[in-house]
Design an enzyme around this catalytic site. Structure first.
Site, mmCIF file in Angstrom:
data_model
loop_
_atom_site.group_PDB
_atom_site.id
_atom_site.type_symbol
_atom_site.label_atom_id
_atom_site.label_comp_id
_atom_site.label_asym_id
_atom_site.label_seq_id
_atom_site.Cartn_x
_atom_site.Cartn_y
_atom_site.Cartn_z
ATOM 1 N N CYS A 113 0.826 -1.208 0.000
ATOM 2 C CA CYS A 113 0.000 0.000 0.000
ATOM 3 C C CYS A 113 0.866 1.267 0.000
ATOM 4 O O CYS A 113 1.520 1.550 -0.992
ATOM 5 C CB CYS A 113 -0.994 -0.040 1.159
ATOM 6 S SG CYS A 113 -2.374 1.108 0.934
ATOM 7 N N HIS A 205 -3.734 -5.027 0.789
ATOM 8 C CA HIS A 205 -3.198 -5.452 2.091
ATOM 9 C C HIS A 205 -3.274 -6.972 2.215
ATOM 10 O O HIS A 205 -4.262 -7.513 2.712
ATOM 11 C CB HIS A 205 -3.990 -4.786 3.220
ATOM 12 C CG HIS A 205 -3.706 -3.335 3.380
ATOM 13 N ND1 HIS A 205 -2.727 -2.851 4.220
ATOM 14 C CD2 HIS A 205 -4.255 -2.246 2.780
ATOM 15 C CE1 HIS A 205 -2.685 -1.532 4.131
ATOM 16 N NE2 HIS A 205 -3.607 -1.143 3.269
ATOM 17 N N GLU A 207 -1.899 -8.862 4.270
ATOM 18 C CA GLU A 207 -1.971 -9.308 5.668
ATOM 19 C C GLU A 207 -3.408 -9.459 6.153
ATOM 20 O O GLU A 207 -3.678 -10.234 7.085
ATOM 21 C CB GLU A 207 -1.210 -8.344 6.577
ATOM 22 C CG GLU A 207 -1.852 -6.991 6.812
ATOM 23 C CD GLU A 207 -1.502 -5.941 5.771
ATOM 24 O OE1 GLU A 207 -1.704 -4.746 6.042
ATOM 25 O OE2 GLU A 207 -1.020 -6.327 4.674
#
Length: 234
Positions: A113, A205, A207
């Protein structure tokens, strides 16, 4: 640390944090959990002394540039936009220095990002200052370019990704090549041509869904594996 490669992650400045009385330095728990689950040892570091990156982090096996607030527009020669938020010049200078040092030294680097935007600006590119709300709180499909390093890494022509960003990549920096796009044409992933090391930049993202999506977890696994290849015996 055993045989876990050391992955350096710049902390993010925060005006406050739960249970702390003053300003804090933070990182996303899911991010460090994803690195650890992939076999790496995440090390969150203080963003200071950008001219001393190599001296401070010569022991790093790899780097991860995480998401966060906006870069100050002047770094890319642009004018400030009214939608900018959480701009911090010290944070910017540190992240830009990490990006340059990691790429110049061919250290494995995963940029997420804001991290991707940092790399693009460090390479002389610029940003879309505001995409509106189209890429915030969004889980959507992206197309992965055939024959791109990302396509080889994930083995799939499409990915379902979790996005939260209001800025994006406009003019690509030197040597950077788009590897994935959203349906509206927004660049979602970037690789670096003729690079001696391993680099991947993603606008989403990974994660967020790494604990349940093997393709997203695989990005962290690849970072750790590439970092392990160059790690000295400890």
């Amino acid at each position: 640390m055993g045989d876990r490669p050391l992955i350096v992650i710049p902390a993010r400045f925060s005006a406050s944090a739960s249970a702390l009385r003053y300003a804090a330095e933070v990182t996303a728990r899911k991010l460090v959990e994803a690195v650890y689950a992939a076999g790496g040892e995440p090390l969150v570091v203080h963003p200071a002394d950008p001219d001393s990156i190599r001296e401070r982090f010569g022991m790093a096996d790899g780097f991860l540039l995480p998401g966060g607030g906006d870069l100050a527009a002047h770094w890319s020669g642009q004018r400030a936009h009214h939608s900018e938020y959480d701009v911090d010049e010290a944070q910017d200078a540190f992240d830009l220095a990490v990006a340059r040092a990691a790429l110049e030294d061919a250290k494995p680097l995963l940029a997420i990002c804001r991290g991707l935007q940092v790399v693009n600006v460090a390479r002389g590119g610029d940003l879309v200052p505001d995409l509106g709300g189209a890429h915030r709180h969004l889980v959507h499909s992206i197309g992965v370019r055939e024959n791109s390093p990302l396509r080889h890494a994930v083995g799939a022509p499409e990915l379902i990704v979790s996005c939260y960003h209001h800025q994006g990549i406009a003019r690509l920096g030197d040597g950077l090549r788009a590897a994935a796009y959203a349906e509206d044409g927004t660049i979602e992933a970037v690789t670096l041509d003729e690079h001696r090391g391993w680099f991947l930049g993603v606008q989403w993202h990974p994660e967020d869904t790494a604990a349940t999506d093997p393709l997203q977890a695989g990005l962290f696994t690849r970072l750790v594996e590439e970092s392990r290849l160059g790690a000295p015996a400890r």
